[in-house]
Design a protein around this motif. Structure first.
Motif, short mmCIF file in Angstrom:
data_model
loop_
_atom_site.label_atom_id
_atom_site.label_comp_id
_atom_site.label_asym_id
_atom_site.label_seq_id
_atom_site.Cartn_x
_atom_site.Cartn_y
_atom_site.Cartn_z
N GLN A 26 0.82 -1.20 0.00
CA GLN A 26 0.00 0.00 0.00
C GLN A 26 0.86 1.26 0.00
O GLN A 26 2.08 1.21 0.16
N ASP A 29 -0.70 6.66 2.38
CA ASP A 29 -2.04 6.98 2.86
C ASP A 29 -2.97 5.78 2.82
O ASP A 29 -4.20 5.92 2.82
N GLY A 30 -2.41 4.58 2.83
CA GLY A 30 -3.20 3.37 2.99
C GLY A 30 -4.01 2.95 1.79
O GLY A 30 -5.00 2.23 1.92
N ARG A 31 -3.57 3.33 0.58
CA ARG A 31 -4.30 2.94 -0.63
C ARG A 31 -3.60 1.78 -1.32
O ARG A 31 -2.36 1.71 -1.34
N SER A 39 -3.35 -0.57 -10.16
CA SER A 39 -2.48 -0.83 -9.00
C SER A 39 -1.09 -1.32 -9.37
O SER A 39 -0.28 -1.58 -8.48
N ALA A 164 -8.13 -6.92 -0.61
CA ALA A 164 -8.31 -6.19 0.63
C ALA A 164 -9.43 -6.76 1.49
O ALA A 164 -9.27 -6.90 2.71
N SER A 168 -8.83 -8.45 5.13
CA SER A 168 -9.53 -7.82 6.26
C SER A 168 -10.39 -8.84 6.99
O SER A 168 -10.45 -8.85 8.23
N SER A 190 -6.58 9.39 -2.96
CA SER A 190 -7.91 8.82 -3.21
C SER A 190 -7.68 7.40 -3.69
O SER A 190 -6.55 6.99 -3.94
N VAL A 192 -8.64 3.01 -3.55
CA VAL A 192 -9.10 1.85 -2.80
C VAL A 192 -8.29 1.71 -1.52
O VAL A 192 -7.06 1.70 -1.56
N SER A 193 -8.97 1.59 -0.38
CA SER A 193 -8.28 1.44 0.90
C SER A 193 -7.78 0.01 1.08
O SER A 193 -8.39 -0.94 0.59
N GLY A 194 -6.69 -0.12 1.85
CA GLY A 194 -6.09 -1.43 2.04
C GLY A 194 -6.86 -2.33 2.98
O GLY A 194 -7.20 -3.46 2.65
N ASN A 196 -10.18 -2.76 5.79
CA ASN A 196 -11.46 -2.26 6.28
C ASN A 196 -11.94 -3.22 7.35
O ASN A 196 -12.65 -4.18 7.08
#
Length: 234
Positions: A26, A29-31, A39, A164, A168, A190, A192-194, A196
């Motif tokens: 990632q 900022d955790g993306r 990616s 992800a 998670s 901005s 996709v977050s890693g 959740n």
């Protein structure tokens, strides 16, 4: 390149010991991807070498079907010496494309994790479905049952590579022993977050693993998180 990282969790696991390692690449900022899903590649060459070394030390490598559909990975060992692990796809809805590259990349057929009432072939493993947990939008297969089912087939050194939501879910259910977060020195702002995970109400609920940091020559940083220390403390 100078990567002073050992793979002790996988390499030194006893024959009867189950070890599950998760990995996540990632940004700062955790993306893990841009908003459009792009990616390749967030991480640099050293992090990719590390990922392939993890693969080489694993008996099985798990991905969710979303990763297969979006990225069409081969899930093989190519950047270091070693044998490729058995590919395992969590796919209760049978969404894996018939022309996915992983079918031709391995000497053994991939294994598919299905609902326990929907096993139709010998390369399928059925496990129980869990109702949606807090922060989850749909029922998902029980990750502990997935690990135990693979171990029963002799796959005891397991790498959970993605995506992800799959990683998670494994963390939410404490089915990860070590987590390797590979942090690239870039900011997307901005996308996709890693991870959740289940929402928490205060910092007292934060996961605080034992962490070892390794700086790679090309700028990426590995956060090697020992999750057993968290689970055993509760």
């Amino acid at each position: 390149m100078n990567i002073s990282v050992d793979m002790d969790s996988l390499k030194t696991a006893k024959s009867d010991q189950i070890v599950v390692v998760g990995q996540l690449g990632q940004t700062l900022d955790g993306r893990i991807a841009c908003a459009n899903g792009a990616s390749k590649y967030i991480n640099g060459s050293d992090a990719l070498d590390h990922l392939h070394a993890l693969r080489a030390d694993a008996d099985a490598i798990i991905v969710g079907v979303g990763t297969v559909v979006a990225d069409d990975p081969q899930l093989t060992v190519r950047r270091c010496n070693g044998s490729s692990p058995r590919a395992v796809v969590i796919d209760p809805g049978r969404r894996t494309p018939p022309d996915a590259r992983l079918f031709g990349a391995h000497t053994e057929k991939p294994l598919f994790i299905r609902r326990e009432d929907d096993v139709q072939h010998e390369d399928e493993i059925g496990v129980a479905m869990l109702p949606p947990g807090e922060g989850e939008d749909r029922p998902m297969l029980d990750p502990v049952s997935v690990v135990n089912a693979l171990a029963a087939r002799g796959y005891r050194r397991i790498l959970v590579e993605g995506g992800a939501s799959t990683l998670s879910h494994f963390i939410n259910h404490r089915a990860i022993d070590k987590l390797h977060i590979l942090m690239a020195p870039i900011i997307l702002g901005s996308g996709v977050s890693g991870l959740n995970l289940t929402p928490i109400d205060s910092l007292n609920g934060a996961i605080r693993p034992d962490v070892r940091l390794i700086q790679f020559d090309d700028g990426d940083v590995l956060y090697e998180c020992t999750m057993q220390s968290v689970w055993s403390a509760d």
